[in-house]
Design an enzyme around this catalytic site. Structure first.
Site, PDB file in Angstrom:
ATOM      1  N   HIS A 128       0.790  -1.245   0.127  1.00 35.49           N
ATOM      2  CA  HIS A 128      -0.084   0.029   0.151  1.00 35.49           C
ATOM      3  C   HIS A 128       0.633   1.399   0.041  1.00 35.49           C
ATOM      4  CE1 HIS A 128       0.957   0.656   4.455  1.00 35.49           C
ATOM      5  NE2 HIS A 128       0.320  -0.451   4.435  1.00 35.49           N
ATOM      6  N   CYS A 150       2.991  -4.568   6.561  1.00 32.97           N
ATOM      7  CA  CYS A 150       2.628  -4.480   5.170  1.00 32.97           C
ATOM      8  C   CYS A 150       3.864  -4.153   4.709  1.00 32.97           C
ATOM      9  CB  CYS A 150       1.632  -3.443   4.992  1.00 32.97           C
ATOM     10  SG  CYS A 150       0.082  -4.116   5.727  1.00 32.97           S
TER      11      CYS A 150
END
Length: 175
Positions: A128, A150
């Site tokens: 992301h 992430c």
């Protein structure tokens, strides 16, 4: 004469803001409109993510990872980035971070290992951009690993990744 220091200060702040905005943009030209990645390699030690097509490098990005260290993710809440072979299995245009591509962690092996230890494997591992509203940070986000496990790139980079990485693309994450 009191206004001269104020003018200098305002000018300095404007210069910092402009430089920060420029850091969020890639110096490289965008990938062609028809570019498609057929695999993604995330190298945790090198803090890089490389997109490949037909074995050739399309682009390499510098990334931030999970704030829990470079060790492999083993359980929910350890803030580590997993290691293994996964796939892009979903995308979220309304993410709390600028766009997100979901990585298929945990797989059956990850889940079985966590259950054996009496733990939950965790999930919601994504590629992301930066948290919405903080995109102005640009490349400054790379100064530290800050995610909950992430893989993060700048917003401009994420827009390119979103465009060229289709669902189903294999993702290898290694140290």
């Amino acid at each position: 004469m009191k206004s001269k220091p104020l003018v200098l200060m305002v000018g300095a702040v404007a210069a910092v803001i402009a430089a920060t905005a420029a850091l969020g943009r890639s110096a490289e030209p965008p990938l062609p409109a028809n570019a498609r990645a057929d695999s993604v390699l995330i190298d945790k030690t090198g803090h890089t993510m490389t997109l490949f097509s037909g074995g050739q490098t399309l682009r390499t990005y510098v990334v931030s990872l999970g704030r829990g260290g470079l060790e492999a993710k083993t359980r929910e809440g350890d803030n580590r980035t997993p290691e293994g072979n996964y796939r892009i299995d979903a995308r979220n245009p309304r993410s709390a971070f600028h766009l997100s591509l979901h990585i298929s962690y945990p797989d059956a092996r990850d889940t079985a290992a966590a259950v054996t230890r009496g733990e939950k494997p965790g999930g919601d591992i994504m590629i992301h951009g930066i948290r919405n509203g903080l995109g102005w940070l640009g490349t400054f986000h790379r100064w530290a690993d800050w995610t909950a496990g992430c893989v993060a790139v700048t917003d401009a980079e994420m827009e390119e990744v979103w465009r060229v990485v289709p669902d189903g693309t294999p993702v290898e994450i290694r140290r």
